[in-house]
Design an enzyme around this catalytic site. Structure first.
Site, PDB file in Angstrom:
ATOM      1  CG  HIS A  38      -1.880   1.036   1.375  1.00 57.09           C
ATOM      2  ND1 HIS A  38      -2.049   1.771   2.516  1.00 57.09           N
ATOM      3  CD2 HIS A  38      -2.795   1.505   0.488  1.00 57.09           C
ATOM      4  CE1 HIS A  38      -3.022   2.642   2.355  1.00 57.09           C
ATOM      5  NE2 HIS A  38      -3.501   2.502   1.130  1.00 57.09           N
ATOM      6  CG  HIS A  41      -3.061   9.485  -0.212  1.00 60.14           C
ATOM      7  ND1 HIS A  41      -3.917  10.310   0.490  1.00 60.14           N
ATOM      8  CD2 HIS A  41      -3.667   8.275  -0.265  1.00 60.14           C
ATOM      9  CE1 HIS A  41      -4.986   9.633   0.854  1.00 60.14           C
ATOM     10  NE2 HIS A  41      -4.865   8.379   0.406  1.00 60.14           N
TER      11      HIS A  41
HETATM   12  O1  G3P Z   1      -6.338   0.461  -2.217  1.00 62.25           O
HETATM   13  C1  G3P Z   1      -7.151   1.053  -1.327  1.00 62.25           C
HETATM   14  C2  G3P Z   1      -6.605   2.267  -0.621  1.00 62.25           C
HETATM   15  O2  G3P Z   1      -5.414   2.718  -1.189  1.00 62.25           O
HETATM   16  C3  G3P Z   1      -7.600   3.345  -0.588  1.00 62.25           C
HETATM   17  O3  G3P Z   1      -7.391   4.335   0.332  1.00 62.25           O
HETATM   18  O4  G3P Z   1      -6.719   6.530   1.105  1.00 62.25           O
HETATM   19  O5  G3P Z   1      -5.127   4.669   1.195  1.00 62.25           O
HETATM   20  O6  G3P Z   1      -5.686   5.695  -0.969  1.00 62.25           O
HETATM   21  P1  G3P Z   1      -6.178   5.349   0.392  1.00 62.25           P
HETATM   22 MG    MG Z   2      -4.615   4.450  -2.336  1.00 66.91          MG
END
Ligand code: G3P
Ligand code: MG
Length: 266
Positions: free
Chosen positions: A26, A68
C-alpha cells in the site's frame, strides 16, 4: 523475497485465476519508508510484494505523479495544491524528510518512472486514480494516466482502482482491455457484483472494517478479484485468512510476507 513471475505469469488475468493470496504493498512499503516514493517501492519489491499500489495526482502541466493527497503539505516540504505546480517546480520539494530525515533525497516520482521500475522487477501495478478536483474534467485525468500505462506496454499488468466510480466506468468504456477495481465508498451497502454490473469493473476492494461474508461470498461467486486494506497486524492477518479475498493490502509487506509463509508451513 518471492520468485519473479515468468513472462507467462506476468499477467493480471493469470494472477486472478490462480486464486492464491498475494501481497499488495500500500503506497509501497509505506510503514517503513515515505509513501509513494521510489524508495518505498524498492522496499516493497525487496519484501516480495506481488502488486504495488500507488496513488496518483496531476500537476499543472498534466504530468502524472505519485502523491496521495491533492495538497503537498502532509507528505512533502511543499505547500498548497499539487495542481498549482508544474512538474519542474516540484524538483526541489523533499518527499521523504516528513517520514525520516534519512529520506531527504526522495522526490515526488513521475508515474512513468515508478512503473518502469516495477516492470523491470515484474511487479504488478495498482494505480489509484484519486477523485478529480472541483471543476476538473475527470476524463482528462483518466486519459493522462491510462496513456502512460499503454505507452509503457503495461496494460496487462496494471489494475486501475478508484473511489470515483465515474472515472472507472469511463475508463472501461473507452479502454475495454484495461482492468479496473472499484474501491467501496464508505456507506455504500451494495454488493460487489451490483457495483460491477453498473461500472463493469474486474475487481472490488474494501477496508477491513467493511469486510464481511456477504461481500466476500458475493465477490467470490461472481469471480471478482477482491482486495482488502490494510492488513497491518497479525490480528488483521488472522481475520483476513477466514475469507476468500486474495489481494491483501498492507503498509508492511515484509511482515505480511512472513505471516503468509508461516501460515503455509502449518
Ligand atoms: O487500495 C485502497 C486504498 O489505497 C484506498 O485508500 O486513502 O489509502 O488511498 P487510500
Ligand atoms: Mg490508495
Amino acid at each position: 523475497m518471492t520468485d519473479t513471475f515468468s513472462d507467462k505469469e506476468y499477467s493480471l488475468r493469470i494472477l486472478a485465476e490462480s486464486g492464491t493470496r498475494f501481497i499488495v504493498a500500500h503506497r509501497g512499503s509505506s510503514g517503513t519508508a515515505p509513501e509513494n516514493t521510489l524508495i518505498s517501492l524498492q522496499k516493497a519489491i525487496d519484501a516480495g510484494a506481488s502488486v504495488i499500489e500507488v496513488d496518483v495526482q496531476l500537476t499543472k502541466d498534466n504530468q502524472v505523479v505519485l502523491l496521495h493527497d491533492p495538497h503537498l503539505g502532509r507528505t512533502t516540504s511543499g505547500k498548497g495544491l499539487i495542481s498549482n505546480y508544474t512538474y519542474s517546480e516540484l524538483h526541489s520539494i523533499d518527499a521523504g524528510s516528513w517520514f525520516d530525515t534519512k529520506y531527504s533525497a526522495e522526490r515526488i516520482p513521475l508515474l512513468y518512472e515508478a512503473i518502469e521500475l516495477l516492470k523491470k522487477h515484474k511487479i504488478f501495478v495498482n494505480i489509484e486514480i484519486k477523485p478529480p478536483q472541483p471543476q476538473e474534467d475527470f476524463k482528462k485525468r483518466v486519459d493522462a494516466i491510462t496513456d502512460i500505462v499503454i505507452q509503457a506496454h503495461m496494460s496487462e499488468v496494471t489494475l486501475f482502482g478508484s473511489f470515483h466510480h465515474h472515472s472507472l466506468a469511463y475508463l472501461k468504456k473507452i479502454y475495454h482491455n484495461l482492468y479496473t477495481s472499484a474501491i467501496n465508498v464508505p456507506g455504500d451497502k451494495r454488493l460487489p457484483s451490483e457495483i460491477a454490473k453498473e461500472i463493469n469493473c474486474d475487481a472490488f476492494v474494501c477496508s477491513l472494517k467493511e469486510l464481511n461474508h456477504r461481500r466476500d461470498d458475493d465477490a467470490f461467486a461472481h469471480k471478482l478479484m477482491m482486495g482488502v486494506y490494510s492488513i497491518n497486524s497479525e490480528k488483521d492477518f488472522k481475520k483476513i485468512m477466514k475469507y476468500n479475498a486474495c489481494a491483501l493490502v498492507s503498509n508492511f509487506p515484509s511482515k505480511l510476507s512472513d505471516w503468509l509463509s508461516n501460515s503455509q508451513k502449518q
